[in-house]
Design an enzyme around this catalytic site. Structure first.
Site, PDB file in Angstrom:
ATOM      1  N   ASN A   1       9.435  -0.609   4.796  1.00 42.57           N
ATOM      2  CA  ASN A   1      10.706   0.053   5.084  1.00 42.57           C
ATOM      3  C   ASN A   1      11.572   0.175   3.838  1.00 42.57           C
ATOM      4  OD1 ASN A   1      10.673  -2.000   8.010  1.00 42.57           O
ATOM      5  ND2 ASN A   1       9.936   0.107   7.891  1.00 42.57           N
TER       6      ASN A   1
ATOM      7  N   ARG B   1      17.090  -2.703  13.587  1.00 44.23           N
ATOM      8  CA  ARG B   1      17.413  -3.609  14.703  1.00 44.23           C
ATOM      9  C   ARG B   1      16.439  -4.779  14.777  1.00 44.23           C
ATOM     10  NH1 ARG B   1      13.680  -3.576  18.664  1.00 44.23           N
ATOM     11  NH2 ARG B   1      12.236  -1.818  18.593  1.00 44.23           N
TER      12      ARG B   1
ATOM     13  N   CYS C   1      12.431   0.706  15.194  1.00 47.51           N
ATOM     14  CA  CYS C   1      12.875  -0.555  14.579  1.00 47.51           C
ATOM     15  C   CYS C   1      13.930  -0.249  13.520  1.00 47.51           C
ATOM     16  CB  CYS C   1      11.695  -1.298  13.971  1.00 47.51           C
ATOM     17  SG  CYS C   1      10.504  -1.878  15.187  1.00 47.51           S
TER      18      CYS C   1
ATOM     19  N   HIS D   1       0.847  -1.194   0.000  1.00 41.92           N
ATOM     20  CA  HIS D   1       0.000   0.000   0.000  1.00 41.92           C
ATOM     21  C   HIS D   1       0.883   1.245   0.000  1.00 41.92           C
ATOM     22  CE1 HIS D   1      -3.232   2.742   1.692  1.00 41.92           C
ATOM     23  NE2 HIS D   1      -3.774   2.209   0.610  1.00 41.92           N
TER      24      HIS D   1
ATOM     25  N   ARG E   1      30.244  11.064   7.805  1.00 40.21           N
ATOM     26  CA  ARG E   1      29.411  11.380   8.971  1.00 40.21           C
ATOM     27  C   ARG E   1      27.995  11.803   8.580  1.00 40.21           C
ATOM     28  NH1 ARG E   1      33.915  15.018  12.306  1.00 40.21           N
ATOM     29  NH2 ARG E   1      35.557  13.402  12.338  1.00 40.21           N
TER      30      ARG E   1
ATOM     31  N   HIS F   1      13.052 -11.570  11.380  1.00 41.72           N
ATOM     32  CA  HIS F   1      12.156 -12.640  11.818  1.00 41.72           C
ATOM     33  C   HIS F   1      10.867 -12.725  11.009  1.00 41.72           C
ATOM     34  CE1 HIS F   1      11.456  -9.008  14.346  1.00 41.72           C
ATOM     35  NE2 HIS F   1      10.178  -9.282  14.112  1.00 41.72           N
ATOM     36  N   ILE F   2      10.332 -13.941  10.986  1.00 43.22           N
ATOM     37  CA  ILE F   2       8.992 -14.210  10.461  1.00 43.22           C
ATOM     38  C   ILE F   2       8.158 -14.686  11.641  1.00 43.22           C
ATOM     39  CG2 ILE F   2       7.601 -15.680   8.953  1.00 43.22           C
ATOM     40  CD1 ILE F   2      10.111 -15.921   7.145  1.00 43.22           C
ATOM     41  N   TYR F   3       7.054 -14.011  11.898  1.00 42.02           N
ATOM     42  CA  TYR F   3       6.169 -14.447  12.979  1.00 42.02           C
ATOM     43  C   TYR F   3       5.521 -15.784  12.618  1.00 42.02           C
ATOM     44  CZ  TYR F   3       6.616 -10.041  15.479  1.00 42.02           C
ATOM     45  OH  TYR F   3       7.114  -8.978  16.200  1.00 42.02           O
TER      46      TYR F   3
ATOM     47  N   ASP G   1      10.342  -7.203  11.095  1.00 40.97           N
ATOM     48  CA  ASP G   1       9.176  -8.040  10.802  1.00 40.97           C
ATOM     49  C   ASP G   1       9.160  -8.226   9.287  1.00 40.97           C
ATOM     50  OD1 ASP G   1       6.661  -8.997  10.148  1.00 40.97           O
ATOM     51  OD2 ASP G   1       5.556  -7.566  11.384  1.00 40.97           O
TER      52      ASP G   1
END
Length: 266
Positions: free
Chosen positions: A180, A169, A149, A54, A130, A210-212, A172
């Site tokens: 993202n 860090r 995140c 979306h 920098r 990770h995958i839930y 999902d």
């Protein structure tokens, strides 16, 4: 034509080799640590095609970050509800991404506009090492509805091309990371336009990737689909990065597979 699929490759790798882990939400995950994806932004805009993303929500969220906002009211005015689960009754989220990007509190009592500072360096000292923006303000994390995140990003210029590397860090992979990728790719295009540069690479580096457990079937469905060519991003000319509107951002030739719904782990 060969289509590069860094995201789908990582998704499959975590699905097949990830370590079972517990997590803050109590959902359970399979996880790998320290993974990376690379996208050549000059070859196409990395809006996933194996499921519909979306993009309106992606674009408005980025514009909201660039406003330095911490309240979901402006998002609601534009029909975007992706932050609702974490907001207070008054719509507040505390000093999250946009606040840190645009108004990082300095010890002097003043505030630092990290986006403006990064743009200034891109224009005046593009070889600087920098050119960094951080949302991970240790002193204010307890006041944030959700600790960042996607916490830290750096810009790099070579041969007139602007690249961006993000450190995330907590990733999902099914629900969050597609947003993202598109968001930081869009930001890189905006920063490049404002600095008079072409776009180079977007490099995504993940910590806990990770995958839930309750996303596994959706992931299998997505990975069964054939990828399609990436769309093209068109960006209107603006005098300032803070002047862009949603109408200035056009994605052309986006032809994804249908969206896949999945529950959000809060």
């Amino acid at each position: 034509m060969s289509i590069v699929t860094p995201y789908e490759d990582l998704l499959r790798f975590v699905l097949e080799t990830g370590t079972p882990k517990s997590d803050r939400t109590g959902t359970g995950t399979r996880s790998l640590f320290g993974q990376q994806m690379r996208y050549d932004l000059s070859a196409g805009f990395p809006l996933l095609t194996t499921k519909k993303v979306h993009f309106k929500s992606v674009a408005y969220e980025l514009l909201w970050f660039l406003r330095g906002d911490s309240n979901i009211g402006w998002l609601h005015e534009h029909g975007v509800t992706i932050w609702d689960e974490w907001a207070s009754d008054t719509g507040e989220l505390g000093p999250i991404y946009g606040v840190q990007w645009r108004s990082w509190p300095a010890p002097s009592g003043e505030h630092i506009d990290q986006i403006s500072a990064a743009l200034d360096l891109l224009r005046t000292d593009p070889d600087s090492r920098r050119i960094i923006v951080s949302a991970w303000n240790v002193g204010e994390i307890e006041r944030m509805a959700l600790p960042p995140c996607h916490a830290f990003f750096q810009f790099y210029v070579a041969d007139g091309r602007l690249s961006c590397q993000l450190y995330q860090r907590s990733a999902d992979l099914f629900l969050g990371v597609p947003f993202n990728i598109a968001s930081y790719a869009l930001l890189t295009h905006m920063m490049a336009a404002q600095a008079g540069l072409s776009v180079g690479e977007f490099i995504w580096t993940g910590g806990d990737c990770h995958i839930y457990d309750n996303h596994v079937e959706q992931v299998r469905l997505q990975l069964s689909r054939e990828p399609r060519p990436y769309p093209k991003l068109l960006l209107a000319d603006r005098d300032s990065i803070f002047e862009y509107t949603y109408e200035d951002i056009v994605v052309k030739n986006y032809d994804p597979h249908p969206a896949i719904k999945a529950p959000v782990a809060v």
